[in-house]
Design an enzyme around this catalytic site. Sequence first.
Site, PDB file in Angstrom:
ATOM      1  N   GLY A 157       0.837  -1.219   0.000  1.00 41.06           N
ATOM      2  CA  GLY A 157       0.000   0.000   0.000  1.00 41.06           C
ATOM      3  C   GLY A 157       0.855   1.246   0.000  1.00 41.06           C
ATOM      4  O   GLY A 157       0.516   2.269  -0.603  1.00 41.06           O
ATOM      5  N   ASN A 158       2.012   1.167   0.657  1.00 40.82           N
ATOM      6  CA  ASN A 158       2.912   2.327   0.687  1.00 40.82           C
ATOM      7  C   ASN A 158       3.581   2.583  -0.660  1.00 40.82           C
ATOM      8  O   ASN A 158       4.091   3.672  -0.904  1.00 40.82           O
ATOM      9  CB  ASN A 158       3.985   2.127   1.768  1.00 40.82           C
ATOM     10  CG  ASN A 158       3.400   2.351   3.152  1.00 40.82           C
ATOM     11  OD1 ASN A 158       2.752   3.351   3.398  1.00 40.82           O
ATOM     12  ND2 ASN A 158       3.605   1.391   4.029  1.00 40.82           N
ATOM     13  N   LYS A 175      -2.373  -4.139  13.225  1.00 40.12           N
ATOM     14  CA  LYS A 175      -2.175  -3.750  11.811  1.00 40.12           C
ATOM     15  C   LYS A 175      -2.152  -2.227  11.675  1.00 40.12           C
ATOM     16  O   LYS A 175      -3.179  -1.558  11.899  1.00 40.12           O
ATOM     17  CB  LYS A 175      -3.328  -4.346  10.982  1.00 40.12           C
ATOM     18  CG  LYS A 175      -3.321  -3.940   9.532  1.00 40.12           C
ATOM     19  CD  LYS A 175      -2.254  -4.654   8.754  1.00 40.12           C
ATOM     20  CE  LYS A 175      -1.981  -3.986   7.429  1.00 40.12           C
ATOM     21  NZ  LYS A 175      -0.679  -4.318   6.889  1.00 40.12           N
ATOM     22  N   LYS A 208      -2.184  -8.019   3.834  1.00 38.27           N
ATOM     23  CA  LYS A 208      -2.269  -8.434   2.415  1.00 38.27           C
ATOM     24  C   LYS A 208      -1.209  -9.488   2.052  1.00 38.27           C
ATOM     25  O   LYS A 208      -1.388 -10.238   1.110  1.00 38.27           O
ATOM     26  CB  LYS A 208      -2.196  -7.243   1.456  1.00 38.27           C
ATOM     27  CG  LYS A 208      -0.858  -6.538   1.439  1.00 38.27           C
ATOM     28  CD  LYS A 208      -0.101  -6.683   0.157  1.00 38.27           C
ATOM     29  CE  LYS A 208       1.263  -6.125   0.197  1.00 38.27           C
ATOM     30  NZ  LYS A 208       1.929  -5.668   1.393  1.00 38.27           N
ATOM     31  N   LYS A 242       5.794 -10.573   6.052  1.00 41.51           N
ATOM     32  CA  LYS A 242       6.134 -10.954   4.670  1.00 41.51           C
ATOM     33  C   LYS A 242       6.881 -12.288   4.669  1.00 41.51           C
ATOM     34  O   LYS A 242       6.619 -13.165   3.852  1.00 41.51           O
ATOM     35  CB  LYS A 242       7.001  -9.882   3.999  1.00 41.51           C
ATOM     36  CG  LYS A 242       6.249  -8.581   3.804  1.00 41.51           C
ATOM     37  CD  LYS A 242       7.091  -7.545   3.105  1.00 41.51           C
ATOM     38  CE  LYS A 242       6.523  -6.158   3.315  1.00 41.51           C
ATOM     39  NZ  LYS A 242       5.094  -5.993   3.105  1.00 41.51           N
TER      40      LYS A 242
HETATM   41  N1  LIG Z   1      15.205  -7.376   8.073  1.00 37.73           N
HETATM   42  C1  LIG Z   1      14.711  -6.471   7.236  1.00 37.73           C
HETATM   43  N2  LIG Z   1      15.128  -6.427   5.947  1.00 37.73           N
HETATM   44  C2  LIG Z   1      14.636  -5.518   5.091  1.00 37.73           C
HETATM   45  N3  LIG Z   1      13.684  -4.597   5.428  1.00 37.73           N
HETATM   46  C3  LIG Z   1      13.212  -4.593   6.697  1.00 37.73           C
HETATM   47  C4  LIG Z   1      13.695  -5.530   7.643  1.00 37.73           C
HETATM   48  N4  LIG Z   1      13.038  -5.309   8.826  1.00 37.73           N
HETATM   49  C5  LIG Z   1      12.200  -4.284   8.605  1.00 37.73           C
HETATM   50  N5  LIG Z   1      12.282  -3.834   7.330  1.00 37.73           N
HETATM   51  C6  LIG Z   1      11.457  -2.723   6.820  1.00 37.73           C
HETATM   52  O1  LIG Z   1      10.227  -3.309   6.384  1.00 37.73           O
HETATM   53  C7  LIG Z   1       9.734  -2.531   5.288  1.00 37.73           C
HETATM   54  C8  LIG Z   1       8.622  -3.323   4.552  1.00 37.73           C
HETATM   55  O2  LIG Z   1       7.444  -3.316   5.324  1.00 37.73           O
HETATM   56  P1  LIG Z   1       6.204  -2.321   5.007  1.00 37.73           P
HETATM   57  O3  LIG Z   1       6.727  -0.977   4.584  1.00 37.73           O
HETATM   58  O4  LIG Z   1       5.296  -2.392   6.178  1.00 37.73           O
HETATM   59  O5  LIG Z   1       5.581  -3.069   3.772  1.00 37.73           O
HETATM   60  P2  LIG Z   1       4.609  -2.644   2.555  1.00 37.73           P
HETATM   61  O6  LIG Z   1       5.535  -2.350   1.418  1.00 37.73           O
HETATM   62  O7  LIG Z   1       3.805  -3.878   2.328  1.00 37.73           O
HETATM   63  O8  LIG Z   1       3.788  -1.457   2.994  1.00 37.73           O
HETATM   64  C9  LIG Z   1      10.971  -2.264   4.486  1.00 37.73           C
HETATM   65  O9  LIG Z   1      10.815  -1.204   3.587  1.00 37.73           O
HETATM   66  C10 LIG Z   1      11.995  -1.964   5.600  1.00 37.73           C
HETATM   67  O10 LIG Z   1      11.962  -0.592   5.911  1.00 37.73           O
HETATM   68  N1  LIG Z   2      -3.931  -4.627   4.054  1.00 37.70           N
HETATM   69  C1  LIG Z   2      -2.582  -4.456   4.040  1.00 37.70           C
HETATM   70  O1  LIG Z   2      -1.794  -5.302   4.504  1.00 37.70           O
HETATM   71  O2  LIG Z   2      -2.140  -3.266   3.508  1.00 37.70           O
HETATM   72  P1  LIG Z   2      -0.639  -2.688   3.468  1.00 37.70           P
HETATM   73  O3  LIG Z   2       0.198  -3.688   2.765  1.00 37.70           O
HETATM   74  O4  LIG Z   2      -0.775  -1.398   2.727  1.00 37.70           O
HETATM   75  O5  LIG Z   2      -0.219  -2.485   4.910  1.00 37.70           O
END
Ligand SMILES: Nc1ncnc2c1ncn2[C@@H]1O[C@H](COP(=O)(O)OP(=O)(O)O)[C@@H](O)[C@H]1O
Ligand SMILES: NC(=O)OP(=O)(O)O
Length: 323
Positions: free
Chosen positions: A21-22, A138, A222, A284
Site C-alpha cells: 500500500g505504501n 495492523k 495483504k 512478509k
Molecule cells: N530485516 C529487514 N530487511 C529488510 N527490510 C526490513 C527488515 N526489517 C524491517 N524492514 C522494513 O520493512 C519494510 C517493509 O514493510 P512495510 O513498509 O510495512 O511493507 P509494505 O511495502 O507492504 O507497505 C521495508 O521497507 C523496511 O523498511
Molecule cells: N492490508 C494491508 O496489509 O495493507 P498494506 O500492505 O498497505 O499495509
Amino acid sequence: MNRKGSNETNMNKKIVVALGGNAILADDPSAEAQRESLRYTSKKLVKLIKQGYQLIITHGNGPQVGNLLLQQKAGDSLANPALPLDTCVAMTQGSIGYWLQNALREAMRAENIEKDVVSIVTQVLVDADDDAFSNPTKPIGPFLTEEEAAFSRMADNSTYMEDAGRGWRKVVPSPKPIHIIESPIVDGLVEKGIITISAGGGGIPVIETPEGYQGVEAVIDKDFTAAKLAELVNADYLIILTGVDNVYVNYNKPNQKKLERVKTSEMQQHILDHQFADGSMLPKIEAVIQFLENTKNGKAVITSLANIDKIFSEEGSFTLVEN
Ligand SMILES: Nc1ncnc2c1ncn2[C@@H]1O[C@H](COP(=O)(O)OP(=O)(O)O)[C@@H](O)[C@H]1O
Ligand SMILES: NC(=O)OP(=O)(O)O
C-alpha cells in the site's frame, strides 16, 4: 529465471504479485498522485506480461483505508453516518482496483498487448474467535508523531503504535485469512488468460453466520492473503513488492547483510533470531514460508518495484526463498 533461479520456460507460469500500500501512496495522498504511482507500477508489471507470465495481482490498502476512515469520521452525522471498516476495505478495493486496471490497460496498449484485466471485490473468511480481535496490530493511515498519536488516541479511543521506526500509526485487528471466498472465480479468469486484481487490502474480512457472510471491523495483512491466494491458484511464484530490494539480516546496522537466495529453513532460523520487524518485514517472511510449505515447487521473491522486471534476468537485486 537463470542466474538465481531455474531456466524453465516462463509461458503460462502463474505469478501472484503483491503490491505494498505504501508503494501506491508515498507522500501525496491525492487520487492523481496514487494513479501516477500505479502508472509507473503498471509499466514495470507489463514487462512480465510481455515475458509470457500470467499475473494475478493483489495490493495493500493500509495508508488508503486509514485515510478513508478519517474522512468517514470527519463527515459523520445522523444523516450521513460513517461507514464501517469492512465497507471501507471494500471501497479501497474498488478505488485502487479502478486506478490499477486502467493503468495496466494503458501500459499494455503502449506495448501492443491485447489482454483483459479486471478487479474483483473479494471477501476473505476469518475466524470470529481470532486472538487478533483483542490485540490490534495492523498499522493503517498516516504516520503521526508520538504527540499527534496521543492526541488522536484521546479523540477516538483507538490504539496507536510505533511502526518500524517510521512514526506512529493507528492499529486495528488483523485476523489471519482462512479462505478467499471468490478464489474459484479468480482461478477461472486466470485460466482464461485474464489479468486479475483481487483480494485487495487483504480482502474484505468476513465471518460465517447462519444468515451468511458478515463483515467484521478489521484489516487483513495483504501478505498473508497473497500467500493464501498463491496457494489457491497454484502459483509458480509469489512476488512481494515492498520498499527494499532485499531482505537483510542485521537490518539498518553497520553489519547488515543482504539475503539473496535462501531456503525456508534458513528463514525460519532468522525469525527465531528476531531479524525481522513485527508488522513490516516479519509478516512478509511468515507469508512466504506459509506459501512455500503449502506448495510443491513454488518460489517466493521479496524485492522492490524497481527490480520486478529484472527478477527473471541476469540483473537485479532481490531475495528469493525456496524449499
Ligand atoms: N530485516 C529487514 N530487511 C529488510 N527490510 C526490513 C527488515 N526489517 C524491517 N524492514 C522494513 O520493512 C519494510 C517493509 O514493510 P512495510 O513498509 O510495512 O511493507 P509494505 O511495502 O507492504 O507497505 C521495508 O521497507 C523496511 O523498511
Ligand atoms: N492490508 C494491508 O496489509 O495493507 P498494506 O500492505 O498497505 O499495509
